[in-house]
Design a protein around this motif. Structure first.
Motif, PDB file in Angstrom:
ATOM      1  N   PRO A  64      42.041 -65.397  71.329  1.00 16.88           N
ATOM      2  CA  PRO A  64      40.615 -65.593  71.045  1.00 16.88           C
ATOM      3  C   PRO A  64      40.139 -64.563  70.031  1.00 16.88           C
ATOM      4  N   MET A  65      39.365 -65.017  69.044  1.00 17.59           N
ATOM      5  CA  MET A  65      38.917 -64.118  67.984  1.00 17.59           C
ATOM      6  C   MET A  65      37.396 -64.013  67.977  1.00 17.59           C
ATOM      7  N   GLY A  66      36.904 -62.922  67.485  1.00 15.68           N
ATOM      8  CA  GLY A  66      35.475 -62.704  67.327  1.00 15.68           C
ATOM      9  C   GLY A  66      35.240 -61.817  66.117  1.00 15.68           C
ATOM     10  N   GLU A  67      33.986 -61.669  65.766  1.00 13.55           N
ATOM     11  CA  GLU A  67      33.644 -60.858  64.600  1.00 13.55           C
ATOM     12  C   GLU A  67      32.792 -59.670  65.014  1.00 13.55           C
ATOM     13  N   LEU A  68      33.307 -58.498  64.745  1.00 19.69           N
ATOM     14  CA  LEU A  68      32.537 -57.272  64.923  1.00 19.69           C
ATOM     15  C   LEU A  68      31.662 -57.075  63.703  1.00 19.69           C
ATOM     16  N   TYR A  69      30.424 -56.651  63.904  1.00 15.59           N
ATOM     17  CA  TYR A  69      29.584 -56.393  62.737  1.00 15.59           C
ATOM     18  C   TYR A  69      28.648 -55.224  63.011  1.00 15.59           C
ATOM     19  N   ALA A  70      28.225 -54.599  61.959  1.00 18.37           N
ATOM     20  CA  ALA A  70      27.207 -53.549  62.011  1.00 18.37           C
ATOM     21  C   ALA A  70      26.394 -53.661  60.733  1.00 18.37           C
ATOM     22  N   ASN A  71      25.096 -53.340  60.820  1.00 11.29           N
ATOM     23  CA  ASN A  71      24.226 -53.485  59.648  1.00 11.29           C
ATOM     24  C   ASN A  71      23.218 -52.334  59.576  1.00 11.29           C
ATOM     25  N   PRO A  72      23.697 -51.084  59.494  1.00 13.86           N
ATOM     26  CA  PRO A  72      22.765 -49.961  59.382  1.00 13.86           C
ATOM     27  C   PRO A  72      22.166 -49.885  57.978  1.00 13.86           C
ATOM     28  N   SER A  73      21.048 -49.176  57.863  1.00 12.62           N
ATOM     29  CA  SER A  73      20.394 -49.032  56.562  1.00 12.62           C
ATOM     30  C   SER A  73      19.991 -47.592  56.332  1.00 12.62           C
ATOM     31  N   ALA A  74      19.818 -47.239  55.082  1.00 13.15           N
ATOM     32  CA  ALA A  74      19.346 -45.911  54.693  1.00 13.15           C
ATOM     33  C   ALA A  74      18.456 -46.089  53.469  1.00 13.15           C
ATOM     34  N   SER A  75      17.415 -45.275  53.374  1.00 13.89           N
ATOM     35  CA  SER A  75      16.534 -45.375  52.209  1.00 13.89           C
ATOM     36  C   SER A  75      17.254 -44.856  50.971  1.00 13.89           C
ATOM     37  N   GLN A  76      16.854 -45.364  49.828  1.00 12.75           N
ATOM     38  CA  GLN A  76      17.469 -44.924  48.585  1.00 12.75           C
ATOM     39  C   GLN A  76      17.202 -43.445  48.343  1.00 12.75           C
ATOM     40  N   ALA A  77      16.008 -42.979  48.740  1.00 12.68           N
ATOM     41  CA  ALA A  77      15.700 -41.558  48.579  1.00 12.68           C
ATOM     42  C   ALA A  77      16.646 -40.701  49.416  1.00 12.68           C
ATOM     43  N   MET A  78      16.957 -41.171  50.632  1.00 16.04           N
ATOM     44  CA  MET A  78      17.896 -40.449  51.477  1.00 16.04           C
ATOM     45  C   MET A  78      19.267 -40.372  50.825  1.00 16.04           C
ATOM     46  N   LEU A  79      19.709 -41.484  50.262  1.00 12.04           N
ATOM     47  CA  LEU A  79      21.010 -41.505  49.606  1.00 12.04           C
ATOM     48  C   LEU A  79      21.039 -40.582  48.391  1.00 12.04           C
ATOM     49  N   THR A  84      48.551 -59.577  60.762  1.00 10.49           N
ATOM     50  CA  THR A  84      47.450 -59.923  59.860  1.00 10.49           C
ATOM     51  C   THR A  84      47.539 -61.407  59.543  1.00 10.49           C
ATOM     52  N   VAL A  85      46.436 -62.115  59.741  1.00 14.40           N
ATOM     53  CA  VAL A  85      46.446 -63.576  59.598  1.00 14.40           C
ATOM     54  C   VAL A  85      45.543 -63.993  58.452  1.00 14.40           C
ATOM     55  N   GLY A  86      45.761 -65.223  57.972  1.00 14.20           N
ATOM     56  CA  GLY A  86      44.973 -65.735  56.866  1.00 14.20           C
ATOM     57  C   GLY A  86      43.785 -66.563  57.293  1.00 14.20           C
ATOM     58  N   SER A  87      43.704 -66.890  58.591  1.00 13.88           N
ATOM     59  CA  SER A  87      42.586 -67.678  59.095  1.00 13.88           C
ATOM     60  C   SER A  87      42.415 -67.372  60.571  1.00 13.88           C
ATOM     61  N   ALA A  88      41.343 -67.914  61.134  1.00 12.80           N
ATOM     62  CA  ALA A  88      41.084 -67.682  62.552  1.00 12.80           C
ATOM     63  C   ALA A  88      41.945 -68.568  63.438  1.00 12.80           C
ATOM     64  N   GLY A  89      42.680 -69.517  62.868  1.00 12.21           N
ATOM     65  CA  GLY A  89      43.464 -70.455  63.665  1.00 12.21           C
ATOM     66  C   GLY A  89      44.888 -70.002  63.892  1.00 12.21           C
ATOM     67  N   TYR A  90      45.096 -68.736  64.220  1.00 14.66           N
ATOM     68  CA  TYR A  90      46.448 -68.215  64.426  1.00 14.66           C
ATOM     69  C   TYR A  90      47.022 -68.711  65.746  1.00 14.66           C
ATOM     70  N   ARG A  91      48.283 -69.141  65.702  1.00 14.41           N
ATOM     71  CA  ARG A  91      48.990 -69.586  66.895  1.00 14.41           C
ATOM     72  C   ARG A  91      50.360 -68.920  66.933  1.00 14.41           C
ATOM     73  N   LYS A  92      50.862 -68.706  68.150  1.00  8.38           N
ATOM     74  CA  LYS A  92      52.189 -68.135  68.318  1.00  8.38           C
ATOM     75  C   LYS A  92      52.904 -68.899  69.424  1.00  8.38           C
ATOM     76  N   LEU A  93      54.177 -69.234  69.198  1.00  2.00           N
ATOM     77  CA  LEU A  93      54.961 -69.935  70.189  1.00  2.00           C
ATOM     78  C   LEU A  93      55.829 -68.945  70.958  1.00  2.00           C
ATOM     79  N   VAL A  94      55.862 -69.113  72.271  1.00  5.15           N
ATOM     80  CA  VAL A  94      56.666 -68.271  73.145  1.00  5.15           C
ATOM     81  C   VAL A  94      57.497 -69.175  74.026  1.00  5.15           C
ATOM     82  N   THR A  95      58.797 -68.872  74.154  1.00  8.88           N
ATOM     83  CA  THR A  95      59.638 -69.646  75.062  1.00  8.88           C
ATOM     84  C   THR A  95      59.618 -68.995  76.437  1.00  8.88           C
ATOM     85  N   THR A  96      59.520 -69.802  77.451  1.00  6.43           N
ATOM     86  CA  THR A  96      59.458 -69.275  78.816  1.00  6.43           C
ATOM     87  C   THR A  96      60.836 -69.153  79.442  1.00  6.43           C
TER      88      THR A  96
END
Length: 333
Positions: free
Chosen positions: A114-129, A74-86
């Motif tokens: 590489p990072m990206g953002e998953l998103y979803a934006n479904p809706s429901a009517s208030q009457a349905m809820l 879990t990272v605090g920003s999108a700029g996560y880096r990791k060092l690996v010795t070969t």
């Protein structure tokens, strides 16, 4: 008082021998009857309450298990880096009083998933809820979480690395062993057949296991999809014994050559030039970096009278150690 029976309404639970039904039973006289059912609305159906199961069944979705076997941070920003010795720090032998010449220093490689953002934006009517017979909000949250797991699992295997994780199958491959092979390039072993696993599949699987260094084999597993697994389960040794060993107790994974097998439906099928089987230590070989868990924002204001449920998740991933992952490729060489 008259001995005549006074005609009055029949109380609930009482029975009357006389009357239309009684006459029908005794004499077979025709009785005019009207259908009163819950099938047709105006014949009583409007009075029959509808019931909806509070648990909604859904078709099972193929959710990739890569997250469960990879190294997740879990990272605090999108700029996560990791060092690996070969390579390790070189050393040498010397006499008690001899001089100690300087040794070489380790070489570092920077890993940036590489990072990206998953998103979803479904809706429901208030009457349905308000009126639905089940918890719509909880159901939507569960559906979003399942779809996100499915999408990220596919990206961990085949993701392009553009605004999403880079899947391990998108890494360059070579037949070269560890050491001379460039860092970040995965080693593959050919199946010996151009279009199938081939008649030497058992021997090739043994070679695949031992292509992985001993330190990485601790905690390693096979990864393949169900179609490939069906083929593997039919493989036998020369004396007729199956290579596949089912788990002996509940919760115990089945094994292939002594190593667990993980089903990942995003792995390719057996076909020419594909890599349908991987043997790897994912804790060392693949890293997943996530900004946070799935966040869902309930927005009843932007699109009245609908309520939007805006869900987001930022996640990245890439190969962290190319020596910890080996592939079997359907090819002659």
């Amino acid at each position: 008082m008259s001995n005549d029976v006074v005609s009055r309404p029949v109380l609930s639970g009482a029975s009357v021998a006389a009357g239309a039904f009684g006459a029908f039973v005794r004499s077979g006289a025709t009785v005019e009857m009207k259908a009163f059912t819950g099938v047709t609305g105006d014949a009583g159906g409007f009075a029959v309450p509808r019931e909806i199961d509070a648990v909604i069944d859904a078709t099972l979705k193929a959710v990739s298990p890569i997250r469960a076997i990879a190294n997740v941070v879990t990272v605090g920003s999108a700029g996560y880096r990791k060092l690996v010795t070969t390579g390790g720090t070189p050393s040498g032998w010397a006499a008690e009083t001899a001089t100690r010449p300087e040794t070489a220093t380790p070489v570092f490689v920077e890993i940036a998933p590489p990072m990206g953002e998953l998103y979803a934006n479904p809706s429901a009517s208030q009457a349905m809820l308000d009126d639905a017979a089940f918890d719509v909000e909880a159901w939507l949250a569960g559906e979003i979480a399942t779809e996100f797991a499915k999408a990220e699992g596919a990206a961990f295997v085949n993701g392009s690395g553009v605004n999403r994780p880079k899947g391990f199958l998108q890494s360059p491959v070579a037949v070269t062993g560890d050491g001379p092979r460039a860092f970040g390039t995965l080693q593959y072993l050919p199946s010996g057949n151009a279009v199938d696993l081939g008649s030497m599949a058992q021997d090739r699987l043994v070679d695949l296991v031992h292509a992985l260094r001993g330190g990485y084999r601790q905690g390693a597993c096979f990864v393949m999809n169900a179609a490939t697994l069906a083929r593997i389960r039919k493989l036998k040794t020369a004396d007729g014994a199956f290579l596949w060993t089912p788990g002996l107790t509940a919760g115990q994974p089945a094994t292939l050559l002594g190593y667990p097998v993980v089903e990942a439906e995003d792995m390719p099928d057996v076909a020419a030039n594909t890599t349908p089987i991987a043997f790897r230590n994912f804790r060392a070989g693949y890293i997943i970096a996530e900004r946070q868990e799935t966040a869902i924002l309930r927005d009843p204001y932007s699109n009245k009278p609908f309520v939007n449920f805006y869900a987001t998740k930022r996640v990245g991933g890439c190969v962290a150690n190319s020596d910890a992952i080996k592939l079997m490729k359907i090819a002659v060489s």
